[in-house]
Scaffold this motif. Structure first.
Motif, PDB file in Angstrom:
ATOM      1  N   HIS A 133      68.311  66.095   3.525  1.00 24.06           N
ATOM      2  CA  HIS A 133      67.408  66.693   2.554  1.00 24.06           C
ATOM      3  C   HIS A 133      66.351  67.580   3.209  1.00 24.06           C
ATOM      4  O   HIS A 133      65.550  68.203   2.527  1.00 24.06           O
ATOM      5  CB  HIS A 133      66.723  65.599   1.733  1.00 24.06           C
ATOM      6  CG  HIS A 133      67.678  64.822   0.874  1.00 24.06           C
ATOM      7  ND1 HIS A 133      68.561  63.896   1.393  1.00 24.06           N
ATOM      8  CD2 HIS A 133      67.902  64.855  -0.454  1.00 24.06           C
ATOM      9  CE1 HIS A 133      69.273  63.381   0.405  1.00 24.06           C
ATOM     10  NE2 HIS A 133      68.899  63.941  -0.717  1.00 24.06           N
ATOM     11  N   SER A 134      66.360  67.636   4.529  1.00 24.00           N
ATOM     12  CA  SER A 134      65.397  68.452   5.252  1.00 24.00           C
ATOM     13  C   SER A 134      65.971  68.789   6.618  1.00 24.00           C
ATOM     14  O   SER A 134      66.967  68.208   7.057  1.00 24.00           O
ATOM     15  CB  SER A 134      64.074  67.698   5.432  1.00 24.00           C
ATOM     16  OG  SER A 134      64.259  66.596   6.300  1.00 24.00           O
ATOM     17  N   TYR A 135      65.320  69.726   7.299  1.00 21.49           N
ATOM     18  CA  TYR A 135      65.765  70.096   8.641  1.00 21.49           C
ATOM     19  C   TYR A 135      65.686  68.907   9.591  1.00 21.49           C
ATOM     20  O   TYR A 135      66.610  68.641  10.361  1.00 21.49           O
ATOM     21  CB  TYR A 135      64.909  71.238   9.171  1.00 21.49           C
ATOM     22  CG  TYR A 135      65.208  71.603  10.607  1.00 21.49           C
ATOM     23  CD1 TYR A 135      66.325  72.367  10.932  1.00 21.49           C
ATOM     24  CD2 TYR A 135      64.362  71.185  11.633  1.00 21.49           C
ATOM     25  CE1 TYR A 135      66.600  72.699  12.255  1.00 21.49           C
ATOM     26  CE2 TYR A 135      64.632  71.512  12.952  1.00 21.49           C
ATOM     27  CZ  TYR A 135      65.748  72.271  13.251  1.00 21.49           C
ATOM     28  OH  TYR A 135      66.017  72.587  14.556  1.00 21.49           O
ATOM     29  N   ASP A 136      64.599  68.146   9.545  1.00 19.53           N
ATOM     30  CA  ASP A 136      64.439  67.001  10.442  1.00 19.53           C
ATOM     31  C   ASP A 136      65.534  65.960  10.211  1.00 19.53           C
ATOM     32  O   ASP A 136      66.091  65.401  11.165  1.00 19.53           O
ATOM     33  CB  ASP A 136      63.065  66.368  10.251  1.00 19.53           C
ATOM     34  CG  ASP A 136      61.936  67.248  10.778  1.00 19.53           C
ATOM     35  OD1 ASP A 136      62.227  68.133  11.608  1.00 19.53           O
ATOM     36  OD2 ASP A 136      60.784  67.060  10.339  1.00 19.53           O
ATOM     37  N   GLU A 137      65.829  65.698   8.940  1.00 20.50           N
ATOM     38  CA  GLU A 137      66.884  64.727   8.635  1.00 20.50           C
ATOM     39  C   GLU A 137      68.243  65.259   9.077  1.00 20.50           C
ATOM     40  O   GLU A 137      69.110  64.506   9.528  1.00 20.50           O
ATOM     41  CB  GLU A 137      66.902  64.417   7.136  1.00 20.50           C
ATOM     42  CG  GLU A 137      67.829  63.280   6.769  1.00 20.50           C
ATOM     43  CD  GLU A 137      67.782  62.934   5.283  1.00 20.50           C
ATOM     44  OE1 GLU A 137      68.595  62.116   4.857  1.00 20.50           O
ATOM     45  OE2 GLU A 137      66.923  63.499   4.573  1.00 20.50           O
ATOM     46  N   LEU A 188      75.599  76.068  14.886  1.00 21.12           N
ATOM     47  CA  LEU A 188      74.939  77.302  15.308  1.00 21.12           C
ATOM     48  C   LEU A 188      73.901  77.747  14.279  1.00 21.12           C
ATOM     49  O   LEU A 188      72.794  78.169  14.638  1.00 21.12           O
ATOM     50  CB  LEU A 188      75.978  78.404  15.522  1.00 21.12           C
ATOM     51  CG  LEU A 188      76.934  78.215  16.700  1.00 21.12           C
ATOM     52  CD1 LEU A 188      78.003  79.311  16.701  1.00 21.12           C
ATOM     53  CD2 LEU A 188      76.179  78.197  18.016  1.00 21.12           C
ATOM     54  N   LEU A 189      74.247  77.668  13.003  1.00 20.66           N
ATOM     55  CA  LEU A 189      73.338  78.111  11.946  1.00 20.66           C
ATOM     56  C   LEU A 189      72.047  77.301  11.944  1.00 20.66           C
ATOM     57  O   LEU A 189      70.949  77.860  11.887  1.00 20.66           O
ATOM     58  CB  LEU A 189      74.021  78.010  10.583  1.00 20.66           C
ATOM     59  CG  LEU A 189      75.070  79.067  10.255  1.00 20.66           C
ATOM     60  CD1 LEU A 189      75.897  78.638   9.053  1.00 20.66           C
ATOM     61  CD2 LEU A 189      74.422  80.424   9.992  1.00 20.66           C
ATOM     62  N   ILE A 190      72.194  75.990  11.977  1.00 22.91           N
ATOM     63  CA  ILE A 190      71.004  75.154  11.857  1.00 22.91           C
ATOM     64  C   ILE A 190      70.145  75.222  13.103  1.00 22.91           C
ATOM     65  O   ILE A 190      68.936  75.001  13.067  1.00 22.91           O
ATOM     66  CB  ILE A 190      71.383  73.692  11.536  1.00 22.91           C
ATOM     67  CG1 ILE A 190      70.187  72.954  10.926  1.00 22.91           C
ATOM     68  CG2 ILE A 190      71.889  72.964  12.758  1.00 22.91           C
ATOM     69  CD1 ILE A 190      69.731  73.473   9.582  1.00 22.91           C
ATOM     70  N   ASN A 191      70.755  75.540  14.246  1.00 21.77           N
ATOM     71  CA  ASN A 191      69.977  75.651  15.469  1.00 21.77           C
ATOM     72  C   ASN A 191      69.377  77.038  15.651  1.00 21.77           C
ATOM     73  O   ASN A 191      68.487  77.223  16.476  1.00 21.77           O
ATOM     74  CB  ASN A 191      70.832  75.272  16.678  1.00 21.77           C
ATOM     75  CG  ASN A 191      70.950  73.780  16.841  1.00 21.77           C
ATOM     76  OD1 ASN A 191      70.076  73.143  17.413  1.00 21.77           O
ATOM     77  ND2 ASN A 191      72.018  73.210  16.315  1.00 21.77           N
ATOM     78  N   LYS A 192      69.871  78.009  14.896  1.00 25.54           N
ATOM     79  CA  LYS A 192      69.304  79.358  14.957  1.00 25.54           C
ATOM     80  C   LYS A 192      68.086  79.460  14.044  1.00 25.54           C
ATOM     81  O   LYS A 192      67.231  80.316  14.232  1.00 25.54           O
ATOM     82  CB  LYS A 192      70.340  80.387  14.530  1.00 25.54           C
ATOM     83  CG  LYS A 192      69.889  81.827  14.719  1.00 25.54           C
ATOM     84  CD  LYS A 192      70.771  82.526  15.703  1.00 25.54           C
ATOM     85  CE  LYS A 192      70.351  83.971  15.856  1.00 25.54           C
ATOM     86  NZ  LYS A 192      69.790  84.220  17.190  1.00 25.54           N
ATOM     87  N   THR A 193      68.012  78.592  13.063  1.00 25.36           N
ATOM     88  CA  THR A 193      66.871  78.593  12.148  1.00 25.36           C
ATOM     89  C   THR A 193      66.508  77.163  11.807  1.00 25.36           C
ATOM     90  O   THR A 193      67.374  76.314  11.661  1.00 25.36           O
ATOM     91  CB  THR A 193      67.175  79.359  10.853  1.00 25.36           C
ATOM     92  OG1 THR A 193      66.049  79.268   9.987  1.00 25.36           O
ATOM     93  CG2 THR A 193      68.391  78.795  10.132  1.00 25.36           C
ATOM     94  N   ASN A 194      65.229  76.878  11.685  1.00 24.99           N
ATOM     95  CA  ASN A 194      64.825  75.550  11.233  1.00 24.99           C
ATOM     96  C   ASN A 194      64.453  75.583   9.754  1.00 24.99           C
ATOM     97  O   ASN A 194      63.771  74.702   9.251  1.00 24.99           O
ATOM     98  CB  ASN A 194      63.661  75.003  12.065  1.00 24.99           C
ATOM     99  CG  ASN A 194      62.420  75.866  11.953  1.00 24.99           C
ATOM    100  OD1 ASN A 194      62.427  76.889  11.263  1.00 24.99           O
ATOM    101  ND2 ASN A 194      61.348  75.462  12.619  1.00 24.99           N
ATOM    102  N   ASN A 195      64.922  76.624   9.085  1.00 27.59           N
ATOM    103  CA  ASN A 195      64.612  76.796   7.661  1.00 27.59           C
ATOM    104  C   ASN A 195      65.807  76.350   6.820  1.00 27.59           C
ATOM    105  O   ASN A 195      66.746  77.100   6.594  1.00 27.59           O
ATOM    106  CB  ASN A 195      64.279  78.260   7.357  1.00 27.59           C
ATOM    107  CG  ASN A 195      63.047  78.710   8.101  1.00 27.59           C
ATOM    108  OD1 ASN A 195      62.085  77.958   8.209  1.00 27.59           O
ATOM    109  ND2 ASN A 195      63.075  79.922   8.623  1.00 27.59           N
ATOM    110  N   TYR A 196      65.758  75.119   6.399  1.00 26.84           N
ATOM    111  CA  TYR A 196      66.864  74.490   5.669  1.00 26.84           C
ATOM    112  C   TYR A 196      66.290  73.748   4.472  1.00 26.84           C
ATOM    113  O   TYR A 196      65.248  73.089   4.589  1.00 26.84           O
ATOM    114  CB  TYR A 196      67.587  73.519   6.602  1.00 26.84           C
ATOM    115  CG  TYR A 196      68.559  72.576   5.930  1.00 26.84           C
ATOM    116  CD1 TYR A 196      69.916  72.879   5.884  1.00 26.84           C
ATOM    117  CD2 TYR A 196      68.129  71.381   5.372  1.00 26.84           C
ATOM    118  CE1 TYR A 196      70.815  72.007   5.284  1.00 26.84           C
ATOM    119  CE2 TYR A 196      69.020  70.508   4.765  1.00 26.84           C
ATOM    120  CZ  TYR A 196      70.362  70.818   4.726  1.00 26.84           C
ATOM    121  OH  TYR A 196      71.248  69.959   4.130  1.00 26.84           O
TER     122      TYR A 196
END
Length: 206
Positions: A133-137, A188-196
């Motif tokens: 539900h979030s980038y951290d999770e 790659l996507l999630i590591n290129k941006t922390n905006n999720y």
């Protein structure tokens, strides 16, 4: 310019593609484009797609010269997409008819990645897929090798972000990968941006 480009990498799905296309053309958000990528299957999938394209100008069909498999078939669709936002639909799945509208309403340029919830069709009720539900999770789940959120379906993606990650695929020598493609691109996507971000609406039928 359409608000969202829906990309369908298509290979031997003649039993399902009509249903998938119907779920696209009947979206409540009409300002979309639908890109069918012919990945050189042996059935009548593309013939069926042309029947729909002849009736709806929003449908574009592009042809790969050879079978490129999922990662690169999707990439070819992204390259011709004219919207700044893309989403992938596997042609044996469907979208809820308000999927694009709700995703677009909730999308914020700060996010870059916006995932929706989904319905599992034809699965046992005990079958479960994990979702962050979030980038951290997301990072916590990936560390536990829980892979649902790496999947490319059910997520609205900033096109430029995806193209940037395609360059990383080439840089890291992953061009020939033909399995766990979603894990590769998702990572790659999630590591290129922390905006999720994530919304609870069940908009994708898997």
């Amino acid at each position: 310019m359409p608000l969202i480009s829906i990309i369908l990498p298509t290979y031997n799905v003649e039993k399902y593609i009509a249903r998938a296309l119907e779920s696209c053309i009947n979206q409540t958000l009409k300002d979309i484009e639908i890109i069918v990528v012919d990945d050189k299957g042996q059935d009548k999938s593309i013939d069926i797609a042309y029947e729909y394209a002849n009736k709806d100008s929003r449908i574009k069909i592009i042809h790969n010269k050879e079978n490129l498999k999922l990662l690169h078939a999707r990439a070819e669709g992204v390259k011709v997409a004219t919207s700044d936002l893309i989403m992938f639909l596997d042609p044996d799945d469907e979208l809820e008819l308000n999927a694009c509208e709700i995703l677009y309403i909730h999308y914020n340029n700060e996010f870059k990645l916006l995932r929706c919830n989904f319905s599992l069709i034809g699965f046992d009720e005990t079958y479960n897929l994990n979702v962050a539900h979030s980038y951290d999770e997301y990072i916590q789940l990936s560390g536990k090798h829980v892979y649902y959120d790496f999947l490319m379906w059910g997520v609205l993606i900033n096109k430029q972000l995806y193209l940037d990650c395609l360059l990383l695929v080439e840089e890291y020598g992953l061009d020939n990968i033909n399995f766990i493609e979603d894990v590769t691109m998702g990572f790659l996507l999630i590591n290129k941006t922390n905006n999720y971000s994530y919304i609870e609406n069940k908009l994708y039928k898997y």
